[in-house]
Design an enzyme around this catalytic site. Structure first.
Site, PDB file in Angstrom:
ATOM      1  N   ALA A  14      -9.873 -30.968 -99.983  1.00 36.29           N
ATOM      2  CA  ALA A  14      -9.198 -32.271-100.124  1.00 36.29           C
ATOM      3  C   ALA A  14      -8.111 -32.262-101.198  1.00 36.29           C
ATOM      4  O   ALA A  14      -7.584 -33.314-101.534  1.00 36.29           O
ATOM      5  CB  ALA A  14     -10.221 -33.364-100.400  1.00 36.29           C
ATOM      6  N   ARG A  16      -5.206 -31.151-100.891  1.00 34.95           N
ATOM      7  CA  ARG A  16      -3.879 -31.322-100.268  1.00 34.95           C
ATOM      8  C   ARG A  16      -4.063 -31.855 -98.846  1.00 34.95           C
ATOM      9  O   ARG A  16      -5.164 -31.836 -98.308  1.00 34.95           O
ATOM     10  CB  ARG A  16      -3.169 -29.966-100.166  1.00 34.95           C
ATOM     11  CG  ARG A  16      -2.868 -29.326-101.480  1.00 34.95           C
ATOM     12  CD  ARG A  16      -2.153 -27.998-101.289  1.00 34.95           C
ATOM     13  NE  ARG A  16      -3.040 -26.881-101.000  1.00 34.95           N
ATOM     14  CZ  ARG A  16      -2.911 -26.056 -99.964  1.00 34.95           C
ATOM     15  NH1 ARG A  16      -1.936 -26.230 -99.104  1.00 34.95           N
ATOM     16  NH2 ARG A  16      -3.750 -25.054 -99.793  1.00 34.95           N
ATOM     17  N   ASP A  64     -15.896 -22.325-102.404  1.00 33.71           N
ATOM     18  CA  ASP A  64     -15.341 -21.611-101.249  1.00 33.71           C
ATOM     19  C   ASP A  64     -16.136 -21.971 -99.990  1.00 33.71           C
ATOM     20  O   ASP A  64     -17.298 -21.599 -99.849  1.00 33.71           O
ATOM     21  CB  ASP A  64     -15.391 -20.096-101.509  1.00 33.71           C
ATOM     22  CG  ASP A  64     -14.777 -19.305-100.366  1.00 33.71           C
ATOM     23  OD1 ASP A  64     -14.421 -19.903 -99.324  1.00 33.71           O
ATOM     24  OD2 ASP A  64     -14.646 -18.075-100.523  1.00 33.71           O
ATOM     25  N   ASN A  91     -13.315 -30.091 -93.377  1.00 35.20           N
ATOM     26  CA  ASN A  91     -11.858 -30.112 -93.191  1.00 35.20           C
ATOM     27  C   ASN A  91     -11.179 -28.821 -93.659  1.00 35.20           C
ATOM     28  O   ASN A  91     -10.135 -28.449 -93.129  1.00 35.20           O
ATOM     29  CB  ASN A  91     -11.281 -31.316 -93.955  1.00 35.20           C
ATOM     30  CG  ASN A  91      -9.784 -31.247 -94.097  1.00 35.20           C
ATOM     31  OD1 ASN A  91      -9.039 -31.533 -93.157  1.00 35.20           O
ATOM     32  ND2 ASN A  91      -9.295 -30.818 -95.262  1.00 35.20           N
ATOM     33  N   TYR A 156      -6.765 -18.433 -84.968  1.00 36.09           N
ATOM     34  CA  TYR A 156      -6.878 -19.846 -85.354  1.00 36.09           C
ATOM     35  C   TYR A 156      -7.450 -20.672 -84.193  1.00 36.09           C
ATOM     36  O   TYR A 156      -8.383 -21.457 -84.363  1.00 36.09           O
ATOM     37  CB  TYR A 156      -5.495 -20.358 -85.761  1.00 36.09           C
ATOM     38  CG  TYR A 156      -5.468 -21.790 -86.237  1.00 36.09           C
ATOM     39  CD1 TYR A 156      -5.897 -22.128 -87.517  1.00 36.09           C
ATOM     40  CD2 TYR A 156      -5.009 -22.814 -85.412  1.00 36.09           C
ATOM     41  CE1 TYR A 156      -5.866 -23.449 -87.956  1.00 36.09           C
ATOM     42  CE2 TYR A 156      -4.971 -24.130 -85.838  1.00 36.09           C
ATOM     43  CZ  TYR A 156      -5.401 -24.442 -87.113  1.00 36.09           C
ATOM     44  OH  TYR A 156      -5.372 -25.757 -87.535  1.00 36.09           O
ATOM     45  N   ALA A 158      -9.211 -19.637 -81.616  1.00 35.45           N
ATOM     46  CA  ALA A 158     -10.611 -19.270 -81.341  1.00 35.45           C
ATOM     47  C   ALA A 158     -11.543 -19.949 -82.346  1.00 35.45           C
ATOM     48  O   ALA A 158     -12.600 -20.466 -81.986  1.00 35.45           O
ATOM     49  CB  ALA A 158     -10.772 -17.752 -81.397  1.00 35.45           C
ATOM     50  N   LYS A 160     -11.010 -22.737 -83.913  1.00 35.03           N
ATOM     51  CA  LYS A 160     -11.021 -24.183 -83.678  1.00 35.03           C
ATOM     52  C   LYS A 160     -11.752 -24.532 -82.374  1.00 35.03           C
ATOM     53  O   LYS A 160     -12.349 -25.607 -82.265  1.00 35.03           O
ATOM     54  CB  LYS A 160      -9.587 -24.729 -83.670  1.00 35.03           C
ATOM     55  CG  LYS A 160      -8.884 -24.606 -85.019  1.00 35.03           C
ATOM     56  CD  LYS A 160      -9.604 -25.412 -86.087  1.00 35.03           C
ATOM     57  CE  LYS A 160      -8.950 -25.353 -87.435  1.00 35.03           C
ATOM     58  NZ  LYS A 160      -9.672 -26.130 -88.457  1.00 35.03           N
ATOM     59  N   ILE A 189       0.582 -32.038 -87.661  1.00 38.11           N
ATOM     60  CA  ILE A 189       0.534 -33.016 -88.747  1.00 38.11           C
ATOM     61  C   ILE A 189       1.355 -32.455 -89.915  1.00 38.11           C
ATOM     62  O   ILE A 189       1.258 -31.260 -90.228  1.00 38.11           O
ATOM     63  CB  ILE A 189      -0.931 -33.261 -89.201  1.00 38.11           C
ATOM     64  CG1 ILE A 189      -1.843 -33.574 -87.990  1.00 38.11           C
ATOM     65  CG2 ILE A 189      -1.005 -34.364 -90.245  1.00 38.11           C
ATOM     66  CD1 ILE A 189      -1.508 -34.814 -87.188  1.00 38.11           C
TER      67      ILE A 189
HETATM   68  P1  NAP Z   1      -3.449 -27.617 -95.938  1.00 37.54           P
HETATM   69  O1  NAP Z   1      -2.427 -28.643 -96.273  1.00 37.54           O
HETATM   70  O2  NAP Z   1      -3.074 -26.180 -95.914  1.00 37.54           O
HETATM   71  O3  NAP Z   1      -4.693 -27.834 -96.956  1.00 37.54           O
HETATM   72  C1  NAP Z   1      -5.814 -27.018 -96.827  1.00 37.54           C
HETATM   73  C2  NAP Z   1      -6.905 -27.506 -97.750  1.00 37.54           C
HETATM   74  O4  NAP Z   1      -8.071 -26.686 -97.542  1.00 37.54           O
HETATM   75  C3  NAP Z   1      -6.559 -27.360 -99.225  1.00 37.54           C
HETATM   76  O5  NAP Z   1      -7.151 -28.422 -99.930  1.00 37.54           O
HETATM   77  C4  NAP Z   1      -7.214 -26.031 -99.613  1.00 37.54           C
HETATM   78  O6  NAP Z   1      -7.574 -25.938-100.983  1.00 37.54           O
HETATM   79  C5  NAP Z   1      -8.469 -26.089 -98.773  1.00 37.54           C
HETATM   80  N1  NAP Z   1      -9.066 -24.787 -98.479  1.00 37.54           N
HETATM   81  C6  NAP Z   1      -8.530 -23.741 -97.808  1.00 37.54           C
HETATM   82  N2  NAP Z   1      -9.422 -22.726 -97.734  1.00 37.54           N
HETATM   83  C7  NAP Z   1     -10.532 -23.158 -98.385  1.00 37.54           C
HETATM   84  C8  NAP Z   1     -11.803 -22.585 -98.668  1.00 37.54           C
HETATM   85  N3  NAP Z   1     -12.117 -21.348 -98.260  1.00 37.54           N
HETATM   86  N4  NAP Z   1     -12.714 -23.297 -99.364  1.00 37.54           N
HETATM   87  C9  NAP Z   1     -12.422 -24.564 -99.783  1.00 37.54           C
HETATM   88  N5  NAP Z   1     -11.246 -25.170 -99.552  1.00 37.54           N
HETATM   89  C10 NAP Z   1     -10.320 -24.465 -98.867  1.00 37.54           C
HETATM   90  O7  NAP Z   1      -4.109 -27.907 -94.510  1.00 37.54           O
HETATM   91  P2  NAP Z   1      -4.062 -29.228 -93.594  1.00 37.54           P
HETATM   92  O8  NAP Z   1      -2.869 -29.155 -92.751  1.00 37.54           O
HETATM   93  O9  NAP Z   1      -4.317 -30.425 -94.427  1.00 37.54           O
HETATM   94  O10 NAP Z   1      -5.311 -28.958 -92.635  1.00 37.54           O
HETATM   95  C11 NAP Z   1      -6.617 -29.493 -92.869  1.00 37.54           C
HETATM   96  C12 NAP Z   1      -7.502 -29.152 -91.691  1.00 37.54           C
HETATM   97  O11 NAP Z   1      -6.934 -29.716 -90.495  1.00 37.54           O
HETATM   98  C13 NAP Z   1      -7.627 -27.655 -91.412  1.00 37.54           C
HETATM   99  O12 NAP Z   1      -8.916 -27.366 -90.955  1.00 37.54           O
HETATM  100  C14 NAP Z   1      -6.619 -27.411 -90.326  1.00 37.54           C
HETATM  101  O13 NAP Z   1      -6.921 -26.272 -89.565  1.00 37.54           O
HETATM  102  C15 NAP Z   1      -6.749 -28.692 -89.525  1.00 37.54           C
HETATM  103  N6  NAP Z   1      -5.575 -28.979 -88.713  1.00 37.54           N
HETATM  104  C16 NAP Z   1      -4.345 -29.164 -89.275  1.00 37.54           C
HETATM  105  C17 NAP Z   1      -3.244 -29.428 -88.456  1.00 37.54           C
HETATM  106  C18 NAP Z   1      -1.872 -29.657 -89.003  1.00 37.54           C
HETATM  107  O14 NAP Z   1      -0.945 -29.812 -88.194  1.00 37.54           O
HETATM  108  N7  NAP Z   1      -1.660 -29.701 -90.299  1.00 37.54           N
HETATM  109  C19 NAP Z   1      -3.420 -29.487 -87.082  1.00 37.54           C
HETATM  110  C20 NAP Z   1      -4.673 -29.284 -86.542  1.00 37.54           C
HETATM  111  C21 NAP Z   1      -5.743 -29.048 -87.363  1.00 37.54           C
HETATM  112  P3  NAP Z   1      -6.531 -25.344-102.102  1.00 37.54           P
HETATM  113  O15 NAP Z   1      -5.466 -26.399-102.288  1.00 37.54           O
HETATM  114  O16 NAP Z   1      -7.370 -25.172-103.317  1.00 37.54           O
HETATM  115  O17 NAP Z   1      -5.982 -24.083-101.525  1.00 37.54           O
END
Ligand code: NAP
Length: 248
Positions: A14, A16, A64, A91, A156, A158, A160, A189
């Protein structure tokens, strides 16, 4: 009356993007919010302060998501600090996009661990307090790519798609305990994860999206609020697509 008054929500990743928007939305609706991050210490501190300023209890945990022992520790710490866990949003996630010919074993494993194993890790922990309460809502972040597939994103996609199978199975397994488990499948997004998409010109993507724009983290947070709240008490095992109509 706020929709999540006195509920305890745990949101992974959370610091970002979508996770941050969900944490804020839930706090605005009265939930006490525990959240995790991997390395963004400063951003996590700022979020914690922002949530507390909304008048709820909030705490960030550096944890993690891909590590089972860390998930066990996290669930214990959150239960100790907050008393219980009513809502869990899995998330946290990463993308490592590459054509299969170039995709390495390390990249595949990294994605599976952060995106899919993470959901197993924490769901296994949070169902304990939820079973005790005979209530709970688990929300897993899948992706439209997990439904449709996408060239260059096989790992990715697979991971999801795996989340969808897991979500539907868990919904069947624990529905009798009044614990619900649903997935959200966002389209594009606007976050750090999709920043690179704009480089090639956003307009070409807009042609594929009936609503003609990228989604905002808040669009996903609104869907998460519905699934977390009693507004969706008879909804489980579903995949809610938040994609501007892209998959239709
Ligand atoms: P993002 O902006 O890259 O943020 C990712 C978040 O996950 C950050 O808070 C990061 O923490 C944390 N994170 C990553 N690896 C981690 C781990 N191993 N343990 C704990 N925290 C971890 O991603 P987002 O776009 O918000 O995406 C959030 C979710 O929605 C993801 O599952 C993504 O696959 C899914 N999603 C996103 C989109 C899109 O278009 N953006 C579309 C479909 C699905 P740090 O800041 O500390 O690195």
């Amino acid at each position: 009356m706020k929709l999540l008054e006195n509920k305890v929500a745990l949101v992974t990743g959370a610091s970002r993007g979508i996770g941050e928007a969900i944490a804020i939305k839930f706090a605005e609706q009265g939930a006490n919010v525990a959240f995790t991050y991997l390395s963004s210490d400063e951003k996590a501190k700022v979020l914690e302060e922002k949530l507390v300023a909304l008048g709820v209890k909030a705490k960030g945990y550096k944890s993690d998501a891909g590590n089972l022992k860390a998930a066990e520790q996290l669930a214990n710490d959150v239960t100790k600090d907050f008393g219980t866990i009513d809502i869990c949003v899995n998330n946290a996630g990463i993308s490592r996009d590459n054509l299969l010919l170039r995709l390495t074993e390390e990249q595949w494993d990294e994605v599976m661990q952060a995106n899919l194993k993470s959901v197993f890790n924490l769901t296994k922990q949070v169902i304990r307090p939820m079973m005790k309460n005979r209530a709970g809502s688990i929300i897993n972040l899948s992706s439209i790519v997990g439904v449709k597939g996408n060239g260059g994103q096989s790992a990715y996609a697979a991971s999801k798609a795996g989340i969808i199978g897991f979500t539907k199975s868990i919904a069947q397994e624990i529905g009798s305990r009044n614990i619900r488990c649903n997935a959200i499948a966002p389209g594009f997004i606007e976050t750090d994860m999709t920043h690179y998409l704009k480089d090639g010109g956003a307009e070409k993507w807009f042609e594929k999206i009936p609503l003609g724009r990228f989604g905002k983290p808040e669009d996903v947070a609104n869907a998460a609020l519905f699934l977390a709240s009693d507004m969706s008490l008879y909804v489980t095992g579903q995949v809610l697509q938040v994609c501007g109509g892209m998959s239709t």
